[in-house]
Write an enzyme that holds these catalytic residues in place. Sequence first.
Site, mmCIF file in Angstrom:
data_model
loop_
_atom_site.group_PDB
_atom_site.id
_atom_site.type_symbol
_atom_site.label_atom_id
_atom_site.label_comp_id
_atom_site.label_asym_id
_atom_site.label_seq_id
_atom_site.Cartn_x
_atom_site.Cartn_y
_atom_site.Cartn_z
ATOM 1 N N SER A 1 47.833 16.007 56.859
ATOM 2 C CA SER A 1 46.591 15.924 56.098
ATOM 3 C C SER A 1 46.887 15.956 54.598
ATOM 4 C CB SER A 1 45.644 17.042 56.530
ATOM 5 O OG SER A 1 44.335 16.833 56.029
ATOM 6 N N ASP B 1 40.738 9.430 63.923
ATOM 7 C CA ASP B 1 40.656 10.520 62.944
ATOM 8 C C ASP B 1 39.206 10.709 62.503
ATOM 9 O OD1 ASP B 1 40.886 12.254 60.739
ATOM 10 O OD2 ASP B 1 42.871 11.469 60.252
ATOM 11 N N HIS C 1 41.975 13.970 64.023
ATOM 12 C CA HIS C 1 42.766 14.446 62.880
ATOM 13 C C HIS C 1 43.878 15.388 63.330
ATOM 14 C CE1 HIS C 1 43.536 15.013 58.668
ATOM 15 N NE2 HIS C 1 43.411 16.320 58.759
#
Length: 813
Positions: A668, A741, A775
């Site tokens: 991330s 995601d 994610h």
Amino acid sequence: MKRIFTLCLFLCISYSFSQENLTYQKPHQNILELAEAPLAPSIRMDSKGDNIVFLFRSNYKTIEELSETELRLGGLRINPVTNIGSRTRYYTDIKVKNGKGSEPQTITGLPEKGRYANFSWSPDQKYMTFTNTVSNGAELWLLDVLNASTKKITNANLNANMGDPVTWFKDSESMLVKMLPNDREPLINTKEAIPTGPTVSVSEAGVKAQNRTYQDLLKNKNDEHNFEQLAKSEIYKINLDGSKTLWKTSDMYRGLSFSPNGKYIMITTINKPFSYLVPYYRFPSASTIYKSNGDKVKTVLEVPLIEDLPKGFMAERKGKRDFTWRNDKPATLVWAEVLDGGDPANEVPYRDEVFQQEAPFDGPAKSILKTKDRFSGIIWGNDNIAVAYDYWWNTRNSRTYVFNPSKPNDVKILFDRNYQDRYNDPGSFVTTKNEFNEYVLDLDNNSAYLIGDGYSNEGKFPFVDELNLETKKTNRLYQSQLTDKVEDISSALDAKKGEFVVRIESKNEYPNYYIRNIKKRIGLIPLTQFENPFKSIQDVEKQVINYKRDDGLDLSATLYLPTDYEAGKKYPMIMWAYPREYKDKNSAGQNTSSSNEFTYPYYGSPIYWVTRGYVVLDDAAFPIVGEGDEEPNDSFIKQLVANGKAAIDAVDNMGYIDRDRVAVGGHSYGAFMTANLLSHSNLFAAGIARSGAYNRTLTPFGFQSEERNYWEAPEIYYNMSPFMHADTMKTPLLLIHGEADNNSGTYPLQSERYFNALKGLGAPVRLVMLPKESHGYAAKESIMHMLWEQDQWLEQHVKNKADLNTPEETIKD
């Protein structure tokens, strides 16, 4: 000119690229052994510590589970067949332990191959409800905790699309349950539906809607229809024996909450119009009070669609918000209202005002508190004592107030502090259950209790303090003295008697729970006995190292040596990190890691590579500091490179590594960090970037901790975007991203376009798109393949790197 040239070059790049037709791979056996180790159960403990429910699940879902039908609507991800969140993590077994000295026992009556979620204690904690998902829906089940038995309460007709479908009545004899309505219309197959016209969105002149780049939003009328049908429920009153009666007809129910005395219930419903810009929790809504028999009392709140808020993280809408019940009163509503118009830019002496209103909710509201910054909650005590909090993100400041709800002007500030300052954190207030089975301050006359983490330069030594709320003087009742283990004080069973639940671990002892009596000083009473499932790394050499950045800022990281470490030999290293923003150097330089913490190789961890001959530097501190009027991102790249260099220098000076064979990785914002480090320095041999964002112009109304929009700070957005500097990136980079995601800003497009730019410019890069993954990754097949990809990349570009000649300069021009 450089910006224009880069953007024009990108437009000329072909979007096609060579691909490898790989099936899912498994990593090296050393890694596989750790990744497949069984997961210890999670626990749900009653407030007295007498009964514990153990919940067992696999480490992973399967790719088959992730491939089940999924609709993404209004910020939700729903399985329209089973009517429960499509990404729900299920438990597969349940056990119960009755009594502090007993062993966990098998529960009778559980279904075969169950998939359990949404666990909810009854108010008296004798029962627990949970859902079981089957092929055609979700069922409601009841666990009798004392008898360790279960039974099915409903068929597979629950509606768990909007969260937990169960709300207990206060008598613990029945519950309100959201079920599929009779008036639900068939869903529209959006892939096959023939459009009846275009989708049109409108912006009115002067009305700003500077929203983050949310994912999974509604896109058209068909989505609106499907969202409404999936959100609609009928509410039934269901008794413990399974008998039921219709309690409320079909509506889009979002939240249900009983008053402490159980005579009233506040129900929040979603209304229209829907939005294509924001998630469902910013759709219009109404909160209405009903009697426990279902009779309407009053609609107490109507919230319009929230698309346009003032700029800034501390922006709020006007009107009543944060409606809750006062825990220490039978039926009193509490809410807050802004005093600054909701705009952080307005300078006012008080930002928020808190009001209360007693049943039957037709009298005037009473002001009970004003907060200097944004109100963030209250812990109730009694008629004369309550504790409230406010905070202000821009300064990282938080206040704790003690006030007299009966006398609005009787307010004292207990703590006024930087909430990122962990060394001086006074702790959290201890609560206890009152006559309404609601949690309130545990008070001894004018004194309350605090549980703190106890971080300091010397380590972590949690404590229990007694705080006199009148004089603000503290008396330390207990502080951990463990130096070879780490102790956490989880909760209080009875603070006055000195009984607390603690969790104790060491680097090779799995965390377990105990009862500690801080007054009697008797031995620990064990509540769990979980074994270490990671035997192959239990003796790995581990230490927290402290070092300084070139500007004198204190930094730290956790260092692991290879399992086959030989003194004097230099090893390759993988460094893993995540940048964090601070407003002062003191907080940024604090260390909250311990070498005595259990070594736990979760799916995203780099720890696996100690078994493959690597030094691992985990959780390396990457503070980005902006003091005073300076924003942290004003010097982001410079500080980022300085953090990386300081970490490598520290481990190199210890003689452990070959500094020409160092990799960096992150997930991330850590992926964003990785790409920037490779673009702006020559410190690393390779990088691994998972699920990141690389072009900040695609998140123009802020990102991470950046409040300014693109048009206010274009150079910040440009300079911080690795995509804009793709022409400077020559270091091998492995990009991994989930195709589904759902995180704000980290669209899969970010990795795809960054890969295209790097490939078009001749950079060594590999892009791995994981089907069905969000994610965070969930399927075993995906995670094992991810570990294989990372291992192959490190072996090729780090351990067996061919060219070990690194330019002398650290920072690129």
